[in-house]
Structure formats: C-alpha cells, structure tokens
Scaffold this motif. Structure first.
Motif, short mmCIF file in Angstrom:
data_model
loop_
_atom_site.label_atom_id
_atom_site.label_comp_id
_atom_site.label_asym_id
_atom_site.label_seq_id
_atom_site.Cartn_x
_atom_site.Cartn_y
_atom_site.Cartn_z
N SER A 57 39.01 -1.15 -21.63
CA SER A 57 38.16 -1.82 -22.80
C SER A 57 37.58 -0.73 -23.65
O SER A 57 37.39 0.51 -23.10
CB SER A 57 37.14 -2.86 -22.26
OG SER A 57 36.00 -2.33 -21.59
N TYR A 58 37.48 -0.95 -24.85
CA TYR A 58 36.59 -0.14 -25.62
C TYR A 58 35.23 0.25 -25.06
O TYR A 58 34.83 1.38 -25.09
CB TYR A 58 36.27 -0.96 -27.04
CG TYR A 58 35.38 -0.05 -28.18
CD1 TYR A 58 35.96 1.07 -28.75
CD2 TYR A 58 34.04 -0.36 -28.07
CE1 TYR A 58 35.18 1.89 -29.44
CE2 TYR A 58 33.34 0.33 -28.86
CZ TYR A 58 33.81 1.55 -29.58
OH TYR A 58 32.93 2.12 -30.37
N GLU A 59 34.52 -0.68 -24.43
CA GLU A 59 33.61 -0.30 -23.74
C GLU A 59 33.46 0.55 -22.73
O GLU A 59 32.66 1.48 -22.37
CB GLU A 59 32.62 -1.82 -23.18
CG GLU A 59 32.52 -2.74 -24.31
CD GLU A 59 33.36 -3.42 -24.94
OE1 GLU A 59 33.31 -3.91 -26.04
OE2 GLU A 59 34.54 -3.51 -24.54
N SER A 60 34.58 0.47 -21.86
CA SER A 60 34.95 1.64 -20.83
C SER A 60 35.07 2.72 -21.22
O SER A 60 34.65 3.73 -20.79
CB SER A 60 35.74 0.82 -19.82
OG SER A 60 37.07 0.81 -20.17
#
Length: 98
Positions: A57-60
């Motif tokens: 994900s973008y967050e990771s």
C-alpha cells in the motif's frame, strides 16, 4: 490497494550504484515493507535507469521511506545520480497475469 513507485534517473556511476544496491539488499531488511524490486538499465542509453519497487500500500511505502536505513541508502544513492531523479507514484488499480 497495492502501490508501485518508479524511480527514473541517470548515472555515470552505474557499477557503483549497483554495488551500493546489492550491499543494501544484503542487510537484514526485517523492518522494511518493500515486497519486490526491479532494476532496469536503458539498452539504448546505458546512463538511464529505472527502479520499480512494489509495496502492499501507499502507507507501507511511506513507512518504508521513513526508516533510517532507507534514508541513509537514499542519500548515498543520490550522490551517484547525475541530476535529480524523477519519482512516479502509482496506485495499482488492476493487476493481471496472462
């Protein structure tokens, strides 16, 4: 949603950049969220490269970017590129295998 980042740039220090990347990859990457990496070199212009990195994900990806090891690697890598690289930040909206 899966996330891919493409780093595009030029270097006249390809062998040094390759060695730095291999050294980084040999470290214990336990805290990293990187899932896959593809290094490319332009056949028609060997100074041009792209690195394609895959995350869950973008967050990771952002968590990975904030790791001290990633920051150190990035600073060393930037010293080997000829001019600032271009970053392409892509959400994966479809992924098919044929």
């Amino acid at each position: 949603m899966a996330f891919i980042q493409i780093i595009e740039g030029r270097t006249s220090h390809y062998d040094e950049m390759k060695a730095l990347t291999e050294e980084f990859e040999a470290q214990d990457l336990g805290g990293h969220t990187l899932r896959r990496s593809i290094r490319t070199r332009d056949r028609d212009d060997p100074s041009r490269f792209m690195v394609i990195v895959f995350f869950d994900s973008y967050e990771s990806a952002m968590a990975n970017s904030n790791l001290p090891e990633t920051n150190e690697f990035s600073q060393k890598m930037m010293s080997l590129v000829d001019g600032p690289p271009t970053f392409h930040n892509l959400d994966v909206v479809e992924d098919k295998t044929f």
